[in-house]
Design an enzyme around this catalytic site. Structure first.
Site, short mmCIF file in Angstrom:
data_model
loop_
_atom_site.label_atom_id
_atom_site.label_comp_id
_atom_site.label_asym_id
_atom_site.label_seq_id
_atom_site.Cartn_x
_atom_site.Cartn_y
_atom_site.Cartn_z
N ARG A 45 0.83 -1.22 0.00
CA ARG A 45 0.00 0.00 0.00
C ARG A 45 0.86 1.27 0.00
NH1 ARG A 45 -3.44 2.85 4.23
NH2 ARG A 45 -5.34 3.55 3.18
N ILE A 71 -7.76 7.24 -0.68
CA ILE A 71 -7.51 5.80 -0.79
C ILE A 71 -8.25 5.20 0.39
CG2 ILE A 71 -5.28 6.10 0.41
CD1 ILE A 71 -4.25 3.58 -0.97
N SER A 72 -9.03 4.14 0.14
CA SER A 72 -9.89 3.58 1.18
C SER A 72 -9.06 2.94 2.29
CB SER A 72 -10.82 2.53 0.58
OG SER A 72 -11.42 3.02 -0.59
N GLN A 73 -9.75 2.74 3.42
CA GLN A 73 -9.16 2.04 4.56
C GLN A 73 -8.85 0.59 4.14
OE1 GLN A 73 -11.99 2.55 7.63
NE2 GLN A 73 -10.95 1.20 9.08
N PRO A 74 -7.67 0.06 4.44
CA PRO A 74 -7.33 -1.29 3.99
C PRO A 74 -8.35 -2.36 4.40
CG PRO A 74 -5.41 -0.23 4.96
CD PRO A 74 -6.55 0.73 5.12
#
Ligand code: SAH
Length: 224
Positions: A45, A71-74
């Site tokens: 990431r 960028i979204s939360q993993p």
């Protein structure tokens, strides 16, 4: 571990520990599918977050990227990927390339990934990373994804990573029978619902998965 996983880290053991913590956080938040976890282990990431926030890339939080997007939360990436149940022969459409992180993970699980964004700059920057990582099964295109990608339809799987008020009709129409679409649904400034749509022989089944918060799906191309 691949070389690029260590790109900003001279101390290999610190990088290994960071990765272990990252994977542990995913598991503890409900990402249990081993294929999804190993794809997320392979794709670093840290390569998809630039500038000031790069050092927070391994924390389970959304982060700002260019063009006012995120960028979204993993763990949400993991949960959405898991719900999509991607099979090795699948052709997948992602609406909302953003940083390219989600598309890179999908590339590990699917035969081919088409990812589209309304911001030219995001598509260009994501595409540079795909090339650097040799992810040759991803095609990134600048287009308004609310209309899907009619030229490549139908798709086995569709993932929308921006919130729509309802699942967009053109996307439903581009889903194969037996296909799955995962999409956040609701107003942009409130908590939305993550929905899993399955296309059956006779219609669509809807499952509500969990509350989420995404940037809105916006019509037309962006200026950048
Ligand atoms: N999946 C991304 C995060 C996406 S953020 C990642 O892994 O980093 C949501 C993205 O959806 C933004 O980049 C935004 O530009 C894009 N977007 C919003 N409306 C869109 C539309 N109509 N068509 C295509 N992309 C859109």
């Amino acid at each position: 571990m691949t070389d690029h996983a260590d790109f900003d880290e001279n101390d290999g053991s610190a990088a290994a520990e960071r990765k272990m913590r990252f994977l542990y956080a995913l598991r503890s938040r409900g990402v249990t599918d081993t294929r999804v976890l190993s794809a997320m282990e392979r794709i670093d990431r840290g390569l998809f977050v630039r500038g000031l926030f790069a050092e927070r890339a391994y924390e389970d939080m959304p982060l700002p990227i260019a063009c006012g997007q995120t960028i979204s939360q993993p763990s949400i990436v993991g949960i959405m990927t898991q719900a999509l149940d991607v099979q090795p022969r699948d052709k997948v459409l992602e609406v909302g390339t953003g940083s390219g992180y989600q598309a890179a993970i999908l590339s590990q699980l699917a035969r081919r990934v088409y990812t589209v964004d309304r911001h030219r700059r995001l598509v260009r920057e994501a595409d540079e990373i795909f090339r650097a990582l040799d992810l040759t099964n991803i095609t990134a295109i600048t287009v308004d994804g609310s209309f899907g990608l009619p030229d490549q339809a139908p798709f086995d799987r569709i993932i929308v990573t921006a919130a729509a008020e309802d699942p967009p009709g053109p996307l439903l129409a581009q889903l194969k029978t037996g296909g799955i679409m995962v999409v956040p649904v609701g107003q942009s400034d409130t908590v939305q619902s993550l929905i899993k749509v399955t296309r059956t022989e006779t219609g669509f089944d809807y499952d509500e998965l969990r509350p989420v918060r995404f940037v809105p799906l916006v019509e037309g191309l962006g200026t950048e």
